[in-house]
Design a protein around this motif. Structure first.
Motif, short mmCIF file in Angstrom:
data_model
loop_
_atom_site.label_atom_id
_atom_site.label_comp_id
_atom_site.label_asym_id
_atom_site.label_seq_id
_atom_site.Cartn_x
_atom_site.Cartn_y
_atom_site.Cartn_z
N THR A 1 -2.15 -6.44 -6.64
CA THR A 1 -1.01 -6.16 -7.12
C THR A 1 -0.33 -6.54 -8.19
O THR A 1 0.28 -5.88 -9.10
CB THR A 1 0.34 -6.52 -5.91
N LEU B 1 0.47 -4.77 -12.08
CA LEU B 1 1.52 -4.97 -12.94
C LEU B 1 1.33 -4.50 -14.39
O LEU B 1 2.27 -4.26 -15.20
CB LEU B 1 2.25 -6.19 -12.56
N CYS C 1 0.97 -2.97 -1.78
CA CYS C 1 0.04 -2.95 -2.97
C CYS C 1 -0.39 -1.41 -3.21
O CYS C 1 -0.32 -1.13 -4.19
CB CYS C 1 -1.29 -3.52 -2.17
N VAL D 1 2.46 0.07 -5.09
CA VAL D 1 2.58 -0.44 -6.66
C VAL D 1 1.41 0.17 -7.31
O VAL D 1 1.73 0.62 -8.43
CB VAL D 1 2.53 -1.82 -6.64
#
Length: 261
Positions: free
Chosen positions: A163, A167, A245, A248
């Motif tokens: 995760t 980003l 996860c 994202v």
């Protein structure tokens, strides 16, 4: 699931064959990892030569705490080390190759590298857990619970690091800064009992970025510092993190615009 598992095994096997083509390099990495972990154990042994316990945690419990962290980290790095390249692949368009293949994108990236520098830590972590288990006098009947907790710990570790790497879809840079900061925080903070930290730090590492479920919570359950009903939390947290996860990663892939992202 069977197809994806078979693809993953083939990718990891290919990486392993590639690395072992250079035996000197392989054994150098293994040796360095062993020296690093030996130094860590020596450091803890020196501390406990001067004190009896650390906030109620003795030397065997500390070995369990570090052993869970080392073993979980080693499993993740050996089987999922390619995930650290997400940021670079986003910027240079390397994700294009994974997108067009018939397998999950993040699985392909995760299996694209093996952290052989941590291969030796698989044995080191297991050894620390075995010694700590014996020294702490934990009953053999808790072995199934320990196996479940270890599985959850690996899932938590893997999903948090994945995760944090994902980003990079939003920060648009090749450096995995958030993942790196998370790993450094884990290495520095969770090698010691979280009870020595202020309440805000404990809450952050337990519920916001739940690194406590990698080692502190499992060891607390096994040693009786936490009641047995806490066994319900690690699987729930692990499943929740898998969902976060996936969300994202999916949201990040929708933002991907190939090279120059």
């Amino acid at each position: 699931m069977r197809h994806n598992a078979a693809v993953y095994v083939r990718l990891i096997a290919a990486q392993f064959r590639s690395i072992t083509e250079y035996p000197a390099d392989f054994w150098t990495m293994v040796s360095v990892a062993l020296i690093q972990q030996a130094a860590q154990i020596a450091f803890i042994a020196v501390i406990f030569a001067q004190i009896t316990t650390l906030d109620g945690w003795g030397f065997p419990e500390m070995l369990l705490l570090i052993g869970f962290m080392v073993l979980t980290d080693a499993v993740t790095e050996v089987g999922w080390d390619g995930i650290w390249t997400v940021g670079r692949k986003i910027v240079d368009g390397g994700l294009d190759y994974a997108v067009v293949r018939p397998a999950p994108v993040m699985m392909q990236i995760g299996a694209s590298a093996i952290g052989m520098q941590s291969a030796a830590n698989l044995t080191t972590g297991a050894t620390m857990i075995a010694i700590g288990w014996s020294g702490a006098g934990i009953a053999p009947s808790l072995i199934p619970a320990a196996a479940l907790l270890l599985l959850c710990a690996v899932t938590v570790q893997l999903t948090i690091i994945t995760t944090m790497n994902c980003l990079n879809f939003w920060i648009k840079g090749p450096s995995p800064i958030f993942a790196w900061l998370t790993a450094q925080t884990q290495e520095t903070a969770t090698r010691f009992p979280l009870t020595i930290y202020p309440r805000a730090v404990r809450a952050l590492l337990t519920w916001a970025v739940p690194l406590a479920f990698v080692n502190f919570i499992p060891v607390g359950i096994l040693t009786g510092r936490l009641p047995q009903w806490w066994l319900a939390f690690p699987p729930a947290i692990a499943l929740a993190l898998v969902g976060v996860c996936a969300l994202v990663a999916r949201a990040g892939m929708k933002r991907y615009e190939s090279a120059g992202h």
